[in-house]
Design a protein around this motif. Structure first.
Motif: not given
Length: 632
Positions: A322-337
């Motif tokens: 149920d929380h996979l959409p939020q998890i993948l959105d978190y992975l899509r965030k642009d971060t320097p590391l």
């Protein structure tokens, strides 16, 4: 340094009239501070304890007979009560340290004082005093005192586990557990919590499973506390300890089932993509550890069903789904590391895929998992941990041949064509001035794997027949594969993937070149030795036997001039010749002319010989390098 002088001298056969530490017991009004001020106290405790076991010590008995119950309470207070600001340094540093060391001596009289045998008449005052450290008025307990308390508590727990648990989980504990949870920002106090929650199987006591479930619930609910970054980290450490020792802890299956239940699993997964990095890092590590334990238990269930935990994980897996959409959105965030949170979330996805679930596979394909992973691999091109994980996920999915994974296979090869992705990354190599990317090594491994799979499976073979695969092979893979399969020494540094020169040699050619090199070197050494035999002017004198000859000094110079005229290596000018004449004239005036002349020329001969040996070695090295460059 604590040293027992009495024991030292007794080992040498010298018996002192009286132990210097024993003098304290002559004072009828002995104070505890007097003993703590003596550097010998810890040595007396520990050394005399060994003698007490051999029934040889009276000093140790006198020591404890002289320490009253009030002295013991004072020792405990030094460990748990923070000193006032106006108190001296001994009270702040020396006394707490010495008190901790004394209370941690594994001596029955010390531990028995916390839990007297007559429990019905005792309220365990001393142990109650020890637990008062969580009653501090400050928001956080003193870290030094917390360390001392943790050491003393764990020592008592090791020797009196049943008594400690009975007290803590009874009414006498007076909510010690909840107060301890409130102070969980201290790593030392979290170690105490591990001992209480993770009761080993060796315990003969009640498992207190309901109380431990309450502890687990309250700990998890503290996971999103933001006032101190150490709180979520310490909670994660406690949960990890429970998971790692799952097969050695009493009733661990019940506790873990509580974690895998809907309520707690939902809360933990929600925190895994929290905006606070410390909270998300701790929660994502717990999620991955839980899913990994479930996967391992499924394997154990097949091999050793009797000892498996038999965990029911459907609720947890549903929450993860149920929380996979939020998890993948978190992975899509642009971060320097990349960060530990993202990496643990990808590992959690990998473990969820291994559990096999059709719902999870479909959901991941809908969320375009491999678009996210491809972007991360391309962005963090030097993160080998990420590249290795990416490679393992693809290999595991292809090797499984389970229809459950068909949506993800389509996502890899059709929606996000992995061959075109690798080709795109290789083109980026040219656009970045040929800078080598860290993922190229894993592309080689993945390409070799796809070739082997394509030979047996037509579905994968059709992707290897497309123009993109041929272009990828021409651009990168063929040359990279040749380098990987080539024997050591078969190419030079100029034959990297981003160069066009191709210098390759077979094994026989390399062996032949090496043999030729050795033969040429040997021939050159012999020739050079013969040519340079007269290069040293002092060799002229070496042919004269100074030990037996009585030839006049003038005749020696005549012989010297005659032989040196045959060489073109050294020529002496007039100034040098005059210098040598003066030297020999001085030697001729000496009464031991013959002996001194021998010593002088032998020394000079050795010096010049060493010089020419060095020159000879340099010449050999130079010719070897020239021949090596010419061949290669």
């Amino acid at each position: 340094m604590n040293f027992n002088f009495g024991a030292f001298w007794s080992q040498l056969g010298v018996v002192a009239d009286k132990n210097p530490f024993d003098k304290h017991f002559d004072d009828p009004e002995l104070k505890l501070q007097t003993l703590l001020d003596d550097d010998l106290i810890i040595g007396e405790f520990k050394t005399q304890n060994q003698q007490l076991m051999n029934l040889q010590s009276h000093i140790f008995q006198n020591l404890f007979l002289s320490i009253t119950f009030e002295h013991m309470r004072e020792l405990v207070s030094y460990v748990v009560v923070e000193p006032e600001n106006d108190q001296n340094s001994k009270r702040a540093f020396r006394y707490p340290f010495y008190a901790c060391e004394l209370l941690c001596c594994e001596i029955s009289k010390v531990t028995d004082s916390f839990f007297p045998k007559d429990q019905e008449e005792s309220d365990f005052t001393l142990f109650k005093d020890l637990l008062q450290i969580v009653e501090q008025a400050q928001a956080e307990v003193n870290p030094v005192l917390a360390g001392y308390f943790s050491k003393v508590f764990q020592n008592i727990y090791k020797l009196k586990q049943d008594e400690v648990l009975n007290y803590i989980f009874s009414d006498k504990g007076e909510n010690f557990i909840q107060k301890l949870i409130n102070q969980i920002s201290s790593k030392s106090l979290s170690d105490v919590m591990i001992k209480i929650l993770c009761i080993e199987k060796e315990s003969k006591n009640d498992t207190f499973i309901n109380q431990r479930k309450d502890i687990l619930y309250n700990l998890i609910k503290q996971l999103n506390r933001t006032e101190n970054f150490e709180i979520p980290g310490n909670i994660a450490i406690i949960i990890h300890e429970l998971i790692v020792k799952a097969y050695a802890i009493q009733k661990s299956d019940i506790l873990l089932q509580e974690l895998l239940g809907t309520q707690l699993s939902q809360f933990i997964i929600e925190q895994s993509y929290h905006e606070n990095h410390y909270i998300s890092a701790a929660a994502s590590s717990i999620v991955h550890a839980l899913l990994h334990l479930v996967y391992q238990d499924q394997i154990k269930l097949e091999d050793d069903e009797a000892n498996a935990l038999k965990l029911e994980f459907s609720d947890c897996l549903q929450q993860f789904h149920d929380h996979l959409p939020q998890i993948l959105d978190y992975l899509r965030k642009d971060t320097p590391l990349l960060g530990s949170t993202k990496f643990k979330l990808i590992e959690s996805i990998q473990m969820a895929i291994k559990l096999p679930s059709t719902k999870i596979s479909i959901k991941l394909a809908e969320q375009n998992l491999f678009e996210v992973l491809n972007n991360l691999v391309r962005k963090f091109d030097q993160n080998n941990l990420l590249h290795s994980l990416y490679h393992r996920i693809i290999v595991n999915l292809v090797e499984s041949q389970d229809k459950v994974y068909e949506p993800l296979i389509v996502n890899i090869f059709e929606t996000n064509n992995v061959v075109e992705f690798m080709l795109h990354c290789v083109f980026e190599l040219d656009n970045d001035n040929g800078k080598r990317k860290g993922y190229l090594g894993f592309f080689i491994k993945l390409s070799q794997f796809l070739e082997k799979v394509g030979e047996k499976n037509q579905y994968y073979q059709k992707f290897l027949e497309k123009e993109s695969w041929n272009l990828f092979k021409e651009k990168f893979y063929i040359k990279a594969k040749q380098q990987c399969e080539q024997e050591l020494g078969g190419y030079t540094k100029d034959t990297r993937i981003d160069h066009h020169q191709d210098n390759s040699f077979s094994k026989e050619e390399i062996q032949q070149k090496y043999s030729d090199f050795l033969q040429n070197d040997s021939a050159f050494a012999q020739k050079d030795s013969s040519e340079s035999s007269m290069s040293n002017p002092f060799d002229a004198f070496s042919q004269q036997s100074f030990e037996q000859s009585t030839t006049p000094l003038d005749q020696l110079f005549d012989g010297f001039e005659q032989q040196t005229s045959q060489t073109q290596f050294v020529q002496f000018d007039a100034t040098s010749q005059n210098a040598w004449d003066q030297q020999f004239q001085q030697e001729d005036q000496n009464t031991k002319q013959e002996s001194h002349t021998n010593q002088f020329f032998e020394a000079e001969k050795q010096s010049e010989s060493d010089y020419w040996k060095i020159q000879h070695t340099k010449d050999i090295e130079q010719r070897a390098m020239e021949e090596f460059d010419a061949n290669f």
